[in-house]
Design a protein around this motif. Structure first.
Motif, mmCIF file in Angstrom:
data_model
loop_
_atom_site.group_PDB
_atom_site.id
_atom_site.type_symbol
_atom_site.label_atom_id
_atom_site.label_comp_id
_atom_site.label_asym_id
_atom_site.label_seq_id
_atom_site.Cartn_x
_atom_site.Cartn_y
_atom_site.Cartn_z
ATOM 1 N N ARG A 59 10.549 14.024 8.412
ATOM 2 C CA ARG A 59 10.851 15.013 7.114
ATOM 3 C C ARG A 59 10.358 16.253 7.642
ATOM 4 O O ARG A 59 11.048 17.334 7.530
ATOM 5 N N ARG A 100 5.551 8.217 10.637
ATOM 6 C CA ARG A 100 6.662 8.461 11.285
ATOM 7 C C ARG A 100 7.607 9.380 10.456
ATOM 8 O O ARG A 100 8.449 10.091 10.625
ATOM 9 N N VAL A 101 7.877 8.538 9.016
ATOM 10 C CA VAL A 101 8.862 9.138 8.074
ATOM 11 C C VAL A 101 8.449 10.484 7.641
ATOM 12 O O VAL A 101 9.236 11.535 7.837
ATOM 13 N N ALA A 133 14.977 8.901 13.641
ATOM 14 C CA ALA A 133 15.612 9.500 12.487
ATOM 15 C C ALA A 133 16.908 8.845 11.920
ATOM 16 O O ALA A 133 17.285 8.938 10.954
#
Length: 201
Positions: free
Chosen positions: A193, A188-189, A153
């Motif tokens: 989140r 992954r994103v 992140a």
């Protein structure tokens, strides 16, 4: 008389809130701040009973400002009034010992009553956000998966994460895949989140 400091970077909101509070016989706006790094100095200058702070402000975010305010002027209680209603922010605010956490889409009377409650020594939390925070529960991620996701992140590549955590590249990829699966994320994103909004990373 309840002395209030308003910390909000959007001028129209800051002035509208000051005008709203000006109609109350028992509340006086004694000062304002446009930036998070101005909150403590303004509070020390005006000695408010309650500081109403936004989270997203330039210079310093409102929760960090509240933490500083708690140390520098413990007689001033903080009410967070924000549009960023994420469980992670509520958890941070509680750790910073804020007395209230309200969302900007609440009604004007709710803001006024929240200020009165906080000034009287009470605590106020937006009920919908409190429920969402309780519902987010404990993190399903292991400590290592959390570490990998947190570094990712922050912008680290899998190879950089591997080097920092003394893992192999393949192991980092496996941890990321596991985190995506456990969080029922698309990628992954999305996993980052979901974990960030729940306050897990």
């Amino acid at each position: 008389m309840i002395r209030v400091l308003l910390a909000e970077d959007v001028r129209v909101l800051r002035e509208a809130l000051a005008e709203l509070l000006g109609f109350e016989d028992d509340i006086e706006v004694v000062g304002t701040a446009e930036r998070g790094d101005e909150v403590v100095a303004a509070a020390l200058r005006h000695q408010p009973d309650v500081a109403v702070v936004d989270i997203e402000m330039p210079g310093l975010d409102g929760i960090d400002a509240a933490l500083q305010l708690q140390r520098e002027l413990p007689t001033c209680r903080t009410l967070v009034l924000t549009g960023v209603g994420r469980p992670a922010n509520l958890r941070r605010a509680v750790q910073a010992q804020v007395a209230g956490f309200m969302l900007k889409d609440c009604g004007p009377r709710e803001v006024v009553e929240a200020i009165r409650a906080v000034a009287a020594g009470g605590r106020v939390i937006d009920p919908h956000l409190a429920y969402a925070t309780l519902g987010s529960g404990r993190s399903p991620l292991t400590e290592r998966e959390t570490d990998v996701l947190r570094l990712t992140a922050a912008g680290a590549t899998p190879r950089e994460v591997a080097a920092k955590l003394f893992l192999t590249y393949g192991t980092v990829r496996n941890y990321l895949a596991s985190a995506v699966t456990k969080l029922d994320a698309r990628n992954r994103v999305d996993a980052i989140r979901i974990a960030a909004e729940a306050g897990w990373v």
